[in-house]
Every structure is written in C-alpha cells, then in structure tokens.
Design a protein around this motif. Structure first.
Motif, PDB file in Angstrom:
ATOM      1  N   GLY A   4      38.465  75.548  38.371  1.00 51.20           N
ATOM      2  CA  GLY A   4      37.948  76.891  38.135  1.00 51.20           C
ATOM      3  C   GLY A   4      37.266  77.479  39.350  1.00 51.20           C
ATOM      4  O   GLY A   4      37.444  78.656  39.671  1.00 51.20           O
ATOM      5  N   TYR A   5      36.487  76.668  40.039  1.00 45.31           N
ATOM      6  CA  TYR A   5      35.804  77.151  41.239  1.00 45.31           C
ATOM      7  C   TYR A   5      36.790  77.345  42.386  1.00 45.31           C
ATOM      8  O   TYR A   5      36.685  78.313  43.151  1.00 45.31           O
ATOM      9  CB  TYR A   5      34.705  76.170  41.640  1.00 45.31           C
ATOM     10  CG  TYR A   5      33.660  75.968  40.561  1.00 45.31           C
ATOM     11  CD1 TYR A   5      32.807  77.008  40.185  1.00 45.31           C
ATOM     12  CD2 TYR A   5      33.531  74.748  39.906  1.00 45.31           C
ATOM     13  CE1 TYR A   5      31.856  76.836  39.192  1.00 45.31           C
ATOM     14  CE2 TYR A   5      32.577  74.564  38.909  1.00 45.31           C
ATOM     15  CZ  TYR A   5      31.747  75.604  38.555  1.00 45.31           C
ATOM     16  OH  TYR A   5      30.810  75.437  37.569  1.00 45.31           O
ATOM     17  N   ASP A   6      37.737  76.430  42.519  1.00 46.14           N
ATOM     18  CA  ASP A   6      38.735  76.570  43.583  1.00 46.14           C
ATOM     19  C   ASP A   6      39.635  77.782  43.347  1.00 46.14           C
ATOM     20  O   ASP A   6      40.193  78.342  44.292  1.00 46.14           O
ATOM     21  CB  ASP A   6      39.588  75.306  43.674  1.00 46.14           C
ATOM     22  CG  ASP A   6      38.792  74.112  44.164  1.00 46.14           C
ATOM     23  OD1 ASP A   6      37.739  74.334  44.797  1.00 46.14           O
ATOM     24  OD2 ASP A   6      39.192  72.974  43.914  1.00 46.14           O
ATOM     25  N   GLY A   7      39.783  78.179  42.071  1.00 44.99           N
ATOM     26  CA  GLY A   7      40.572  79.371  41.770  1.00 44.99           C
ATOM     27  C   GLY A   7      39.976  80.619  42.397  1.00 44.99           C
ATOM     28  O   GLY A   7      40.704  81.556  42.745  1.00 44.99           O
ATOM     29  N   ILE A   8      38.649  80.643  42.549  1.00 35.97           N
ATOM     30  CA  ILE A   8      38.013  81.788  43.210  1.00 35.97           C
ATOM     31  C   ILE A   8      38.481  81.870  44.658  1.00 35.97           C
ATOM     32  O   ILE A   8      38.786  82.948  45.174  1.00 35.97           O
ATOM     33  CB  ILE A   8      36.482  81.658  43.133  1.00 35.97           C
ATOM     34  CG1 ILE A   8      36.020  81.631  41.677  1.00 35.97           C
ATOM     35  CG2 ILE A   8      35.801  82.803  43.879  1.00 35.97           C
ATOM     36  CD1 ILE A   8      34.541  81.341  41.497  1.00 35.97           C
ATOM     37  N   ALA A   9      38.543  80.710  45.320  1.00 34.79           N
ATOM     38  CA  ALA A   9      39.028  80.681  46.702  1.00 34.79           C
ATOM     39  C   ALA A   9      40.485  81.113  46.781  1.00 34.79           C
ATOM     40  O   ALA A   9      40.891  81.847  47.688  1.00 34.79           O
ATOM     41  CB  ALA A   9      38.866  79.277  47.277  1.00 34.79           C
ATOM     42  N   VAL A  10      41.291  80.673  45.812  1.00 31.47           N
ATOM     43  CA  VAL A  10      42.696  81.077  45.766  1.00 31.47           C
ATOM     44  C   VAL A  10      42.808  82.591  45.635  1.00 31.47           C
ATOM     45  O   VAL A  10      43.611  83.244  46.311  1.00 31.47           O
ATOM     46  CB  VAL A  10      43.416  80.377  44.594  1.00 31.47           C
ATOM     47  CG1 VAL A  10      44.796  80.983  44.351  1.00 31.47           C
ATOM     48  CG2 VAL A  10      43.556  78.883  44.881  1.00 31.47           C
ATOM     49  N   ALA A  11      41.986  83.164  44.750  1.00 34.57           N
ATOM     50  CA  ALA A  11      42.038  84.614  44.544  1.00 34.57           C
ATOM     51  C   ALA A  11      41.603  85.369  45.795  1.00 34.57           C
ATOM     52  O   ALA A  11      42.212  86.375  46.173  1.00 34.57           O
ATOM     53  CB  ALA A  11      41.151  84.997  43.356  1.00 34.57           C
ATOM     54  N   LEU A  12      40.550  84.901  46.456  1.00 35.22           N
ATOM     55  CA  LEU A  12      40.073  85.573  47.660  1.00 35.22           C
ATOM     56  C   LEU A  12      41.116  85.522  48.768  1.00 35.22           C
ATOM     57  O   LEU A  12      41.372  86.518  49.453  1.00 35.22           O
ATOM     58  CB  LEU A  12      38.769  84.931  48.138  1.00 35.22           C
ATOM     59  CG  LEU A  12      37.536  85.158  47.254  1.00 35.22           C
ATOM     60  CD1 LEU A  12      36.365  84.345  47.774  1.00 35.22           C
ATOM     61  CD2 LEU A  12      37.169  86.634  47.201  1.00 35.22           C
ATOM     62  N   LEU A  13      41.723  84.362  48.952  1.00 31.65           N
ATOM     63  CA  LEU A  13      42.735  84.232  50.001  1.00 31.65           C
ATOM     64  C   LEU A  13      43.977  85.052  49.661  1.00 31.65           C
ATOM     65  O   LEU A  13      44.653  85.559  50.559  1.00 31.65           O
ATOM     66  CB  LEU A  13      43.117  82.765  50.194  1.00 31.65           C
ATOM     67  CG  LEU A  13      43.894  82.428  51.464  1.00 31.65           C
ATOM     68  CD1 LEU A  13      43.072  82.760  52.700  1.00 31.65           C
ATOM     69  CD2 LEU A  13      44.297  80.970  51.491  1.00 31.65           C
ATOM     70  N   GLY A  14      44.272  85.188  48.378  1.00 26.08           N
ATOM     71  CA  GLY A  14      45.427  85.978  47.950  1.00 26.08           C
ATOM     72  C   GLY A  14      45.134  87.447  47.777  1.00 26.08           C
ATOM     73  O   GLY A  14      45.974  88.186  47.244  1.00 26.08           O
ATOM     74  N   GLY A  15      43.954  87.903  48.200  1.00 24.78           N
ATOM     75  CA  GLY A  15      43.622  89.318  48.105  1.00 24.78           C
ATOM     76  C   GLY A  15      43.459  89.808  46.678  1.00 24.78           C
ATOM     77  O   GLY A  15      43.611  91.000  46.421  1.00 24.78           O
ATOM     78  N   ALA A  16      43.154  88.905  45.737  1.00 21.51           N
ATOM     79  CA  ALA A  16      43.014  89.253  44.314  1.00 21.51           C
ATOM     80  C   ALA A  16      44.259  89.976  43.800  1.00 21.51           C
ATOM     81  O   ALA A  16      44.183  90.816  42.911  1.00 21.51           O
ATOM     82  CB  ALA A  16      41.765  90.107  44.087  1.00 21.51           C
ATOM     83  N   HIS A  17      45.402  89.621  44.358  1.00 24.52           N
ATOM     84  CA  HIS A  17      46.687  90.201  43.965  1.00 24.52           C
ATOM     85  C   HIS A  17      47.497  89.119  43.258  1.00 24.52           C
ATOM     86  O   HIS A  17      47.602  87.993  43.764  1.00 24.52           O
ATOM     87  CB  HIS A  17      47.430  90.689  45.209  1.00 24.52           C
ATOM     88  CG  HIS A  17      48.632  91.511  44.923  1.00 24.52           C
ATOM     89  ND1 HIS A  17      49.821  90.970  44.457  1.00 24.52           N
ATOM     90  CD2 HIS A  17      48.849  92.857  45.016  1.00 24.52           C
ATOM     91  CE1 HIS A  17      50.713  91.932  44.298  1.00 24.52           C
ATOM     92  NE2 HIS A  17      50.141  93.082  44.624  1.00 24.52           N
ATOM     93  N   PRO A  18      48.067  89.415  42.092  1.00 23.16           N
ATOM     94  CA  PRO A  18      48.794  88.375  41.351  1.00 23.16           C
ATOM     95  C   PRO A  18      49.867  87.666  42.171  1.00 23.16           C
ATOM     96  O   PRO A  18      49.989  86.436  42.111  1.00 23.16           O
ATOM     97  CB  PRO A  18      49.400  89.148  40.174  1.00 23.16           C
ATOM     98  CG  PRO A  18      48.476  90.295  39.962  1.00 23.16           C
ATOM     99  CD  PRO A  18      47.998  90.678  41.330  1.00 23.16           C
ATOM    100  N   ILE A  19      50.644  88.421  42.935  1.00 24.04           N
ATOM    101  CA  ILE A  19      51.697  87.799  43.734  1.00 24.04           C
ATOM    102  C   ILE A  19      51.098  87.078  44.937  1.00 24.04           C
ATOM    103  O   ILE A  19      51.548  85.995  45.333  1.00 24.04           O
ATOM    104  CB  ILE A  19      52.725  88.846  44.191  1.00 24.04           C
ATOM    105  CG1 ILE A  19      53.287  89.613  42.983  1.00 24.04           C
ATOM    106  CG2 ILE A  19      53.866  88.177  44.958  1.00 24.04           C
ATOM    107  CD1 ILE A  19      53.930  88.736  41.932  1.00 24.04           C
ATOM    108  N   GLY A  20      50.058  87.649  45.524  1.00 25.82           N
ATOM    109  CA  GLY A  20      49.383  86.974  46.627  1.00 25.82           C
ATOM    110  C   GLY A  20      48.782  85.647  46.212  1.00 25.82           C
ATOM    111  O   GLY A  20      48.712  84.705  47.008  1.00 25.82           O
ATOM    112  N   ASN A  21      48.372  85.561  44.943  1.00 27.21           N
ATOM    113  CA  ASN A  21      47.803  84.305  44.444  1.00 27.21           C
ATOM    114  C   ASN A  21      48.826  83.176  44.445  1.00 27.21           C
ATOM    115  O   ASN A  21      48.457  82.004  44.572  1.00 27.21           O
ATOM    116  CB  ASN A  21      47.274  84.511  43.023  1.00 27.21           C
ATOM    117  CG  ASN A  21      45.904  85.172  43.006  1.00 27.21           C
ATOM    118  OD1 ASN A  21      45.377  85.551  44.044  1.00 27.21           O
ATOM    119  ND2 ASN A  21      45.335  85.335  41.834  1.00 27.21           N
ATOM    120  N   ILE A  22      50.090  83.512  44.274  1.00 24.45           N
ATOM    121  CA  ILE A  22      51.124  82.474  44.292  1.00 24.45           C
ATOM    122  C   ILE A  22      51.140  81.781  45.654  1.00 24.45           C
ATOM    123  O   ILE A  22      51.136  80.549  45.755  1.00 24.45           O
ATOM    124  CB  ILE A  22      52.504  83.072  43.970  1.00 24.45           C
ATOM    125  CG1 ILE A  22      52.517  83.660  42.544  1.00 24.45           C
ATOM    126  CG2 ILE A  22      53.604  82.020  44.119  1.00 24.45           C
ATOM    127  CD1 ILE A  22      53.810  84.367  42.187  1.00 24.45           C
TER     128      ILE A  22
END
Length: 373
Positions: free
Chosen positions: A279-297
């Motif tokens: 859950g906490y690492d997901g925040i890092a994933v979202a930030l690196l992906g620009g909080a964009h669904p496709i960027g999160n992939i």
C-alpha cells in the motif's frame, strides 16, 4: 487549428518524455554513486538487477508477479488524487479486501469457479470500499483529514487481520497465524508453470477501465474538475461531496481487490502481515507514474523489476536489497523535482518549440504558394 493543437500536444509529450528519461538516468547515476560508496560495483549490480528483472522468461514472469499488487495500490492512490484526495490508506484497504475476499472463499458453500472466484473478488473490492468509505464519510460529513484517518485505519486493519487469523479464521489444528487454504474454486489460476497468475491481466484491465472512466465519461470529468479546483466544480453544479465519497470508496475498493488478488494468486490463504508494504509502495508507483492510470503500469513494472532484480543482486554480490529501495527513493525525489521545480521551464520550452514549428510550417506554406504561382 486541429493540426496546431495536435503539434502542441506532440511537443508537450516529447518534452515530458525527455525530462522523465533524464530523471530516471540521474536517479540511476546517483544510485551508482551510492553503490560505489558501499563497496559494490555499480556496473555489476545493474547488470544483475537487469538479469533478475528481465534477463530470462522466468525473470520477466517474476517481475510481473511483483508488479501486480503495486499496480492495484498505485491505481488506488491515483484515482483518489485525481479528485484532490490523498489516500494514504491503501495498505489497510488491501488488508480488508484480502480478509473479506478470503471470508467469501472459505465460508461460502462449494460453488463452480466461474461463480466462486468472481464473488470472492467482488467481496475483496467491497471490503476495501467500505474501509475507504469510512474515510470519505468523515471527510464529507465532518471535514476530517483523509490523510490522518487513512493512516490510523491502516493500523486498525493490520491488527484486525492479525486477530482474525489467530482466532475466527485460524486454520484448524494449525499453529501459524493463517487461515485454512483457499478452495481451488476461489484461487486465481497460474500461467506457464510459474507464479504468474491472471491477477496481472486483471490489474492491466483495471488500469485501462480507469483511464476510460476518467477521460471519456461525464463522471470522470466531474472528478477531474474537483481535483483541479473544488470550488469551481461546486459553482458549476457538480455534486462534489458525493463524488468525493464515491471516489474514496472506489479507491479503497481497488486496493481491496489487489489484496485478494495477492492472496488468491500467491499465498492461497490469508496470512498475518502478508503485505511487505504494498500500500505504501503504491504511493511511490503513483507518483512516478504521474497519477495516470496508464503511467502506473510502467512505474509498477519498473518497481517490480527492480525488486525482482534486487534478489539476484543480493545472491551474487551479497549486497543488501535496501540499495534498490534507496534508488527508488531517489527516483521519487527526482520525479517530484521534475514535477514541481522544473514545471515552469518545461512549459517555456514547449511554448518555444511550438512557436518554432508554427513558423516553420508557415514558411513552408508560403514557399509552396510561391511555387504554384
């Protein structure tokens, strides 16, 4: 007019991609300096990380396995962020979803897989949605900070699951804090004789659906409007408070779904502390992906690959896997600098390049006109 807008968007995407690549390169360079200071050969370490992440078919499968829960929790944070909310509670929502999904798997009577598995997944989503809905209701009804409430509920969820697997759902005759094994009808099938399971493709499908919802639907427009300017969205007549509640529920549901996917695809039972911090690492994933669904992939695959490769690096060099987490932290800091400190420079560069393209296009049009005359 359409061509000019398309050119401007292409220039903006190109500049953003270049700055993103530069950010990753600088983070890797900083990581190499830290490795060298720790007495580890950066070249050898990065080679081993690459081999462990994508050097073979087995490595790629393991990367996809590790990326799956990160993608769910990253989408959870990103969806709430698009509405101007900060869901720091994906960890607790992940645990609640795993618990409610496991209860559906273990307590329902025997059912065919086509019925049992979707029901368990749905219950996982509902568990996370209810946990996120508590925060949404407090935010809408009392103006309580969603950041504080989600953090507190994380602890409540973790300890609740610890109680559940040591008493009500504890495996009969077992000594470990875990439930009985999930029935085969509620387990996600594995692929290619590896740990890779269908949950990864469910996560990809979820990201695509979220992209469509946010960018192609009226509700998505309302969500994005509230995220950009809540007061303006209220003036436009959008049901901002209702949307905030629903968004927190969906955000929690995404994390809850990821929780059940993890135990149904990997552990095959509910266990105490089964999450190492997804859950906490997901925040890092979202930030690196620009909080964009496709960027999160892409960011989930990057983080999953680095985690998979870290194990290979540790086996060969003996270096701690913590070095990989240090590199991830540097990437996040560099991305934040790229997003907030360099935003003005990027806009100025895009404007200058766009003007240059327009002048070039105008000169070409005049030249063609002279030739025809």
């Amino acid at each position: 007019m359409v061509n000019k807008e398309a050119s401007a968007k292409a220039v903006a995407w190109t500049v953003e991609a270049l700055f993103f690549a530069l950010t990753i390169a600088l983070a890797l360079l900083a990581g190499a300096l830290i490795m060298a200071a720790a007495g580890v050969s950066p070249w050898q370490a990065y080679q081993l990380i690459w081999q462990g992440a994508a050097g073979s078919a087995g490595s790629i499968k393991e990367t996809l396995v590790k990326a799956t829960p990160l993608l769910f929790t990253g989408l959870s944070y990103s969806f709430a962020y698009r509405c101007g909310l900060f869901n720091i509670g994906a960890e607790g929502q992940l645990y609640l979803g795993a618990m409610t999904g496991a209860m559906a798997a273990l307590l329902l009577p025997p059912l065919p897989m086509l019925v049992h598995l979707p029901l368990a997944l749905l219950c996982g989503f509902i568990g996370g949605a209810l946990w996120g809905g508590i925060v949404g209701a407090l935010k809408v009804g009392r103006g309580a900070s969603e950041i504080i409430n989600t953090i507190m509920l994380n602890y409540a969820a973790i300890y609740l699951i610890s109680y559940v697997v040591t008493s009500p759902l504890k495996e009969a005759g077992g000594s470990l804090p875990q439930s009985a094994a999930l029935p085969a009808s509620a387990i996600l099938p594995q692929l290619f004789g590896s740990r890779l399971h269908y949950g990864f493709f469910l996560a990809i499908a979820t990201a695509i659906v979220l992209y469509w919802l946010l960018n192609r639907t009226t509700w998505g427009y309302e969500i994005r409007s509230a995220g950009l300017n809540r007061r303006a969205a209220e003036v436009m007549g959008f049901p901002v408070k209702r949307n905030m509640l629903l968004v927190m529920m969906v955000s929690g549901g995404l994390a809850g779904l990821g929780g059940y996917v993890e135990i149904a695809g990997i552990q095959h039972r509910l266990m105490q502390n089964f999450s190492p911090g997804f859950g906490y690492d997901g925040i890092a994933v979202a930030l690196l992906g620009g909080a964009h669904p496709i960027g999160n992939i892409g960011s989930a695959l990057l983080f999953g690959g680095m985690r998979s490769g870290a194990n290979a690096m540790q086996r060969v060099t003996g270096a701690s896997t913590s070095l990989v987490y240090v590199i991830q932290a540097i990437m996040i800091m560099m991305m934040l600098c790229n997003r907030y400190w360099l935003g003005g420079y990027k806009k100025a560069l895009v404007a200058r390049l766009t003007r240059g393209l327009r002048k070039t296009g105008a000169a070409g049009a005049n030249a063609r006109l002279n030739l025809t005359e």
